[in-house]
Design a protein around this motif. Structure first.
Motif, mmCIF file in Angstrom:
data_model
loop_
_atom_site.group_PDB
_atom_site.id
_atom_site.type_symbol
_atom_site.label_atom_id
_atom_site.label_comp_id
_atom_site.label_asym_id
_atom_site.label_seq_id
_atom_site.Cartn_x
_atom_site.Cartn_y
_atom_site.Cartn_z
ATOM 1 N N GLU A 81 9.486 -9.080 -0.056
ATOM 2 C CA GLU A 81 9.342 -7.860 0.736
ATOM 3 C C GLU A 81 10.585 -6.979 0.614
ATOM 4 N N GLY A 82 11.744 -7.614 0.588
ATOM 5 C CA GLY A 82 12.976 -6.852 0.462
ATOM 6 C C GLY A 82 13.056 -6.101 -0.848
ATOM 7 N N LEU A 83 12.690 -6.755 -1.937
ATOM 8 C CA LEU A 83 12.713 -6.109 -3.249
ATOM 9 C C LEU A 83 11.709 -4.966 -3.313
ATOM 10 N N LEU A 84 10.565 -5.132 -2.667
ATOM 11 C CA LEU A 84 9.563 -4.074 -2.622
ATOM 12 C C LEU A 84 10.122 -2.849 -1.889
ATOM 13 N N CYS A 85 10.769 -3.078 -0.766
ATOM 14 C CA CYS A 85 11.335 -1.969 0.011
ATOM 15 C C CYS A 85 12.453 -1.267 -0.756
ATOM 16 N N LEU A 86 13.207 -2.008 -1.524
ATOM 17 C CA LEU A 86 14.311 -1.425 -2.272
ATOM 18 C C LEU A 86 13.860 -0.452 -3.352
ATOM 19 N N GLU A 87 12.576 -0.440 -3.663
ATOM 20 C CA GLU A 87 12.041 0.518 -4.625
ATOM 21 C C GLU A 87 11.847 1.900 -4.003
ATOM 22 N N GLN A 88 11.986 2.004 -2.692
ATOM 23 C CA GLN A 88 11.744 3.276 -1.994
ATOM 24 C C GLN A 88 13.028 4.107 -1.937
ATOM 25 N N PRO A 89 13.022 5.316 -2.502
ATOM 26 C CA PRO A 89 14.241 6.137 -2.529
ATOM 27 C C PRO A 89 14.787 6.465 -1.147
ATOM 28 N N GLY A 90 13.900 6.584 -0.145
ATOM 29 C CA GLY A 90 14.348 6.968 1.184
ATOM 30 C C GLY A 90 14.949 5.838 1.996
ATOM 31 N N LEU A 91 14.831 4.607 1.522
ATOM 32 C CA LEU A 91 15.332 3.457 2.272
ATOM 33 C C LEU A 91 16.856 3.491 2.355
ATOM 34 N N GLU B 66 0.835 -1.207 0.000
ATOM 35 C CA GLU B 66 0.000 0.000 0.000
ATOM 36 C C GLU B 66 0.863 1.247 0.000
ATOM 37 N N GLY B 67 1.969 1.226 0.740
ATOM 38 C CA GLY B 67 3.016 2.221 0.588
ATOM 39 C C GLY B 67 2.991 3.464 1.446
ATOM 40 N N SER B 68 1.886 3.764 2.113
ATOM 41 C CA SER B 68 1.832 5.007 2.892
ATOM 42 C C SER B 68 2.891 5.062 3.974
ATOM 43 N N ILE B 69 3.199 3.916 4.548
ATOM 44 C CA ILE B 69 4.140 3.893 5.666
ATOM 45 C C ILE B 69 5.523 4.401 5.273
ATOM 46 N N PHE B 70 5.898 4.237 4.022
ATOM 47 C CA PHE B 70 7.195 4.745 3.570
ATOM 48 C C PHE B 70 7.205 6.276 3.585
ATOM 49 N N GLY B 71 6.108 6.873 3.142
ATOM 50 C CA GLY B 71 5.996 8.330 3.168
ATOM 51 C C GLY B 71 6.022 8.875 4.580
ATOM 52 N N TRP B 72 5.431 8.134 5.518
ATOM 53 C CA TRP B 72 5.465 8.560 6.923
ATOM 54 C C TRP B 72 6.900 8.574 7.453
ATOM 55 N N MET B 73 7.669 7.554 7.063
ATOM 56 C CA MET B 73 9.060 7.501 7.521
ATOM 57 C C MET B 73 9.876 8.658 6.914
ATOM 58 N N ARG C 54 8.693 11.536 6.183
ATOM 59 C CA ARG C 54 8.246 12.743 6.892
ATOM 60 C C ARG C 54 8.907 12.847 8.270
ATOM 61 N N LEU C 55 8.976 11.733 8.982
ATOM 62 C CA LEU C 55 9.576 11.748 10.315
ATOM 63 C C LEU C 55 11.079 11.979 10.248
ATOM 64 N N GLN C 56 11.682 11.546 9.164
ATOM 65 C CA GLN C 56 13.096 11.855 8.954
ATOM 66 C C GLN C 56 13.266 13.360 8.721
ATOM 67 N N ALA C 57 12.415 13.949 7.899
ATOM 68 C CA ALA C 57 12.479 15.382 7.625
ATOM 69 C C ALA C 57 12.245 16.199 8.891
ATOM 70 N N GLU C 58 11.405 15.671 9.796
ATOM 71 C CA GLU C 58 11.119 16.375 11.046
ATOM 72 C C GLU C 58 12.233 16.219 12.078
ATOM 73 N N GLY C 59 13.167 15.287 11.837
ATOM 74 C CA GLY C 59 14.302 15.137 12.729
ATOM 75 C C GLY C 59 14.162 14.093 13.815
#
Length: 324
Positions: free
Chosen positions: A155-165, A127-134, A136-141
């Motif tokens: 699951e690992g390959l799916l996560c590797l598609e996220q630029p912030g990982l 679903e992916g929303s959780i990556f955006g939350w992470m 955001r929390l990184q940007a907030e410090g």
């Protein structure tokens, strides 16, 4: 202690890290004196990457680490997503934030070095929303970097598609070799640090267990042998215990005579340059020296690695439960 770069975090971390599940009692009760002795030994040995989670002992592992005086070079990684009322289908930005704030309080820091999604259900990752939350929390410090700990290659390959990982934590050992084919090269391509957990398959690869070995009632090797409490792949790498004992006996016949089996298993992992660090848990401080020694062992011969791959495909892989 030799160090490697932990992907895009830029952290220089020890090849052998410290898994801290046991500090929360996940392998049976551990008293304060023993817990402190383990952390003291890790610090003294230059083991500067410590991995914990909010659910290890309901925060006990984090609290012990937070209260322990340590070298400024120590990097503490924690995990979220299995506790705090989030799992299995109640994930929200507010809930994730609250979970991480609790970890920061227990660890005694304002900003977490590394926060990892902790075996979050595949559907939530898709679903992916959780990556955006992470992000955001990184940007907030609240977190400097974020990663994910996963149970399967999918699951690992799916996560590797996220630029912030920044990091990916995986099950990888001589009894679970599949990640070497696709996951490791892709992580290297994306500059994602690879953290290997369960390197000794819940202790099987120490070579010290037998059919008569008894585990504490609170030890997951007792209550989760067949996946009764969580993914079966998290205990003995998903291999039935009795079959695992047989495979370890076969492995002893392949290992160099001069190298202890546990160091042989760790050296095999370190021979994959994509791996940044191995988080090996110990129940006694003296066990750390054996793990650390694997970093000084010479690399295995290519012919032996080929033999190990053939053995895995033929004899090991058919016994794995819970997916790879």
């Amino acid at each position: 202690m030799k160090q490697r770069r932990l992907g895009k975090t830029g952290y220089q971390v020890s090849e052998i890290g410290l898994g801290c599940w046991q500090l929360g009692g996940g392998f049976g009760p551990v008293g304060d004196e023993t817990a402190n002795a383990i952390l003291d030994a890790a610090d003294a040995a230059g083991v500067n990457f410590w991995d914990t989670a909010d659910v290890y002992g309901g925060g006990l592992s984090e609290s012990r680490i937070g209260a322990h005086p340590k070298n400024a070079q120590v990097r503490v990684a924690t995990k979220l997503g299995r506790g705090g009322g989030l799992f299995p289908n109640n994930y929200s930005f507010e809930g994730v934030r609250a979970s991480l704030e609790g970890s920061a309080r227990r660890l005694g820091v304002a900003t977490l070095d590394l926060a990892q999604l902790h075996c979050v259900p595949t559907a939530v990752l898709r679903e992916g929303s959780i990556f955006g939350w992470m992000d955001r929390l990184q940007a907030e410090g609240l977190v400097r970097h974020w990663g994910a700990s996963v149970e399967t290659i999918e699951e690992g390959l799916l996560c590797l598609e996220q630029p912030g990982l920044a990091t990916l934590q995986i099950i990888f050992n001589v009894l679970r070799q599949d990640a070497a084919e696709q996951l490791l090269p892709k992580a290297a391509e994306r500059d994602v640090g690879l953290i290997v957990r369960l390197p000794l398959a819940s202790g099987l690869l120490s070579g010290k267990f037998s059919r008569d070995t008894q585990f504490e009632a609170t030890d997951h090797r007792n209550f989760n042998r067949d996946g009764e409490a969580f993914s079966v792949g998290e205990t003995f790498s998903g291999i039935p215990y009795e079959r695992g004992l047989e495979l370890v006996q076969e492995l002893k016949g392949l290992a160099p005579e001069s190298m202890p089996l546990s160091q042989f298993a760790l050296r095999w992992i370190l021979d994959h340059p994509e791996v940044s660090t191995i988080i090996a848990g110990v129940s006694k401080p003296e066990q750390l020296a054996d793990n650390v020694a694997a970093s000084e062992q010479r690399s295995l011969f290519p012919a032996l690695n080929t033999r190990l791959k053939e053995w895995y495909e033929k004899d090991v892989k058919p016994a794995i439960r819970g997916g790879v």
